[in-house]
Design an enzyme around this catalytic site. Structure first.
Site, short mmCIF file in Angstrom:
data_model
loop_
_atom_site.label_atom_id
_atom_site.label_comp_id
_atom_site.label_asym_id
_atom_site.label_seq_id
_atom_site.Cartn_x
_atom_site.Cartn_y
_atom_site.Cartn_z
N ASP A 146 0.84 -1.20 0.00
CA ASP A 146 0.00 0.00 0.00
C ASP A 146 0.88 1.25 0.00
O ASP A 146 2.11 1.16 -0.02
CB ASP A 146 -0.94 0.00 1.21
CG ASP A 146 -0.17 0.06 2.53
OD1 ASP A 146 0.93 -0.53 2.59
OD2 ASP A 146 -0.64 0.69 3.48
N HIS A 168 1.66 -8.86 -3.94
CA HIS A 168 0.64 -7.86 -3.61
C HIS A 168 1.36 -6.53 -3.36
O HIS A 168 1.74 -6.21 -2.24
CB HIS A 168 -0.15 -8.29 -2.36
CG HIS A 168 -1.28 -7.36 -2.04
ND1 HIS A 168 -2.51 -7.42 -2.65
CD2 HIS A 168 -1.37 -6.31 -1.19
CE1 HIS A 168 -3.29 -6.47 -2.19
NE2 HIS A 168 -2.61 -5.78 -1.29
N ASP A 184 0.97 -17.33 -5.18
CA ASP A 184 1.68 -16.28 -5.94
C ASP A 184 0.69 -15.56 -6.84
O ASP A 184 0.65 -15.77 -8.05
CB ASP A 184 2.83 -16.89 -6.75
CG ASP A 184 3.66 -15.80 -7.43
OD1 ASP A 184 3.49 -14.61 -7.08
OD2 ASP A 184 4.47 -16.14 -8.31
N GLU A 210 2.18 -10.33 -0.02
CA GLU A 210 2.46 -8.90 0.02
C GLU A 210 3.96 -8.70 0.22
O GLU A 210 4.68 -9.62 0.60
CB GLU A 210 1.69 -8.22 1.16
CG GLU A 210 1.78 -6.69 1.09
CD GLU A 210 0.84 -5.96 2.06
OE1 GLU A 210 0.07 -6.62 2.77
OE2 GLU A 210 0.89 -4.71 2.07
#
Ligand SMILES: [Ca+2]
Ligand SMILES: [Ca+2]
Length: 598
Positions: free
Chosen positions: A208, A521, A567, A576
């Site tokens: 993020d 991710h 994956d 992530e």
């Protein structure tokens, strides 16, 4: 946001049959549209991976311990061959088979440590496909160490990534953060809600685009510790970042990018430190410059102040040698550390409480004795003021494998490294004992392991690959204390594990290894339109919680702990990336390169 809940918490949650807590604390899981180029993992690939020879796909230093893990087939011997040929360079006996409860596999060990001649090799066992190709080379980890540092550059906030440094991963500036707002949870008389503050630079935390002080703390520390412990490895390293070629080692330039942000997270009016700088909600799967939501400084907390104090105390002593290039910086950092320490002692129990309108990562932690001890230890080492040593309550402070929420081990790492520069108040016997006791426990697991690693079934928590690497970091400390070779070999085994000698047959570092993580991710890797992921990032790794499975259209290949890895971009629970997972990769790859005999 990434989380590494303690194993006992995972077990407690599992016992309750309740996974909602972890969903709430983990990354969003709200934004992914599973890509058409998904990995194709399925049940049959899981079975297939059990029939492969597992090996560190990057390879070994000439003097490294060298081990491969072989499925339990009838063969009793193995060969090492020159890659792609039938030329045998070594043959040996496989160990007896043993069952690893974490992966449900019966496996044998192939030890070829005696092979030291540089080259490209494969392990061959009758009845099995040859292993992935790997190298034996004196510089085998140089590119890995550089790439794992450069991953932080790729995650920089507030800077355009230019092609001369980022290559095809160049991108526009995102998140300048020069005008962020004080959230009501962080309001004070001097800075009421809505006050505009500038808080630029820093690294995006994970997949993020938010920035969290607690997780920045351990991550930045681990980079600084790598430099403190192995300066010669970094002094002439060129990572190809904008600061390459200046007077500072690139690893310190990279750490400084985040330290400069961290300094802006301290309220100059009282010394308190804001817990995080985030949006109210996670961004969608877009590039950084396309994510333009309002950003906020949220709540001051005791954990943020203490992690900040610890890291600034470390940074103050590291940057003291660069007074000419960075005049005043070292003193400024120490002053900031002391102010945060004082604030934390006046506010010793302010735990993060997520405001109702904020939905990003929490990094909540109710146990703060370890943060107090770590900050005290670093302030003691930097200032040599005995009162800080007393404040860390050493007799009551045990050692453990570090994680973002449990940082007491970092205090022992720093005390052990600086043991010859401490004042008389420091208990040298206790320091050595704490380091050795933990490492000996890890060594016992390594001796007993069918996979010849220290990872055990209960270590497969969220971010399990960082558990493996932080275990290695703690083994390295014992090796540095007394030179017992087993500590180094056990640390090497943990690096082998993340580079492919594991039950998924995957190298978890993007860009390294023939079969490596392809779909992390990680928003930029997913949104940039480039097929391969940005290199140098380590994925979180297998853990059986599978908190993301409801949002993944592709099934996990297995529910078994050490095989529970998907994956796919959707898998924030196993795939992530995060700064606190990459930092120990930097540390361990550098440590192995620096410490292994030449
Ligand atoms: Ca530099
Ligand atoms: Ca804690």
């Amino acid at each position: 946001m990434s989380i590494t809940p303690p194993a006992n918490l995972i077990r407690m949650i599992a016992a309750l049959g309740f996974s909602g807590f972890l969903v709430a604390c983990g990354n969003d899981g709200q934004s992914s549209t599973p890509s058409a180029s998904a990995s194709g993992s399925n049940a049959s690939s899981s079975n297939a991976s059990s029939l492969l020879v597992k090996v560190n796909q990057l390879g070994f230093l000439p003097e490294s311990a060298k081990v491969a893990i072989v499925p339990d087939v009838a063969a009793t011997r193995f060969k090492l061959i020159n890659a792609g040929t039938a030329t045998e360079v070594f043959s040996g006996t496989l160990s007896a088979a043993a069952m690893w409860d974490a992966s449900g596999e019966s496996v044998k060990v192939a030890d070829f440590s005696s092979v030291k001649i540089p080259g490209d090799y494969q392990v061959r066992v009758e009845g099995l496909t040859d292993s992935q190709v790997f190298s034996i080379a004196p510089d085998v980890y140089s590119a890995l160490t550089a790439a794992s540092i450069k991953a932080f550059y790729f995650n920089r906030s507030g800077i355009e990534l230019l092609p001369e440094f980022a290559g095809k991963f160049a991108r526009p500036l995102g998140h300048p953060d020069t005008q962020v707002l004080i959230h009501p949870s962080a309001a004070s008389d001097a800075r009421p809600a809505g006050t505009v503050v500038s808080s630029p630079k820093g690294w995006y935390d994970a997949g993020d685009y938010n920035k969290y002080i607690v997780n920045s703390g351990i991550s930045t520390y681990t980079l600084l510790a790598a430099y403190e412990h192995f300066p010669s490895l970094f002094n002439n390293q060129n990572v190809i970042i904008p600061e390459s070629g200046n007077a500072l080692p690139d690893v310190l330039d990279e750490a400084l990018w985040n330290l400069e942000w961290m300094l802006t997270m301290q309220d100059p009016n009282d010394g308190g430190v804001y817990h995080k700088l985030t949006n109210k909600n996670f961004d969608g799967t877009v590039m950084p410059h396309q994510a333009t939501s309002e950003r906020y400084l949220v709540q001051k907390t005791t954990a943020a102040a203490l992690d900040f104090a610890a890291v600034m105390a470390v940074a103050s002593r590291v940057f003291a040698q660069y007074e000419t290039q960075l005049p005043g910086l070292s003193a400024k950092m120490l002053k900031a550390a002391e102010a945060a320490w004082e604030w934390a002692n006046i506010h010793p129990a302010i735990v993060y409480e997520q405001p109702a309108d904020v939905h990003t990562g929490e990094y909540g932690d109710k146990t703060l004795s370890d943060e107090f001890a770590w900050a005290a230890a670093e302030l003691y080492i930097t200032t040599r003021v005995d009162g800080y040593y007393t404040a860390l309550k050493p007799v009551d402070l045990f050692n453990s494998v570090p994680s973002w929420g449990n940082v007491q081990g970092l205090a022992w790492v720093s005390l052990a490294h600086h043991r010859n520069q401490l004042t008389a108040v420091a208990d040298q016997t206790l320091i050595a004992s704490r380091i050795k006791t933990l490492a000996d426990n890890l060594l016992s697991a390594w001796y007993a392991s069918p996979y010849k690693i220290s990872m055990e079934k209960n270590n497969f928590v969220w971010g399990s690959n960082s558990v493996a690497l932080n275990q290695a970091m703690m083994l390295v400390q014992a090796y540095r204390l007394d030179g017992k070779r087993d500590y180094l070999d056990a640390a090497q085994a943990q690096l082998d594990y993340v580079l492919g000698r594991n039950a998924t047959d995957t190298s978890f570092v993007t860009g390294f290894g023939k079969k490596s993580t392809l779909h992390p991710h990680h928003r930029p890797s997913e949104a940039d339109g480039i097929a391969e992921p940005i290199p140098g990032f380590i994925a979180g790794g297998p853990q059986p919680g599978q908190q993301d499975k409801a949002g993944c259209q592709t099934a996990y290949p297995s529910t078994i702990a050490a095989k529970s890895y998907l994956d796919h971009y959707c898998s924030y629970a196993s795939n992530e990336i995060a700064i606190n997972w990459n930092a120990p990769l930097v540390y361990v790859s550098a440590a192995i390169a620096a410490l292994t005999p030449k």
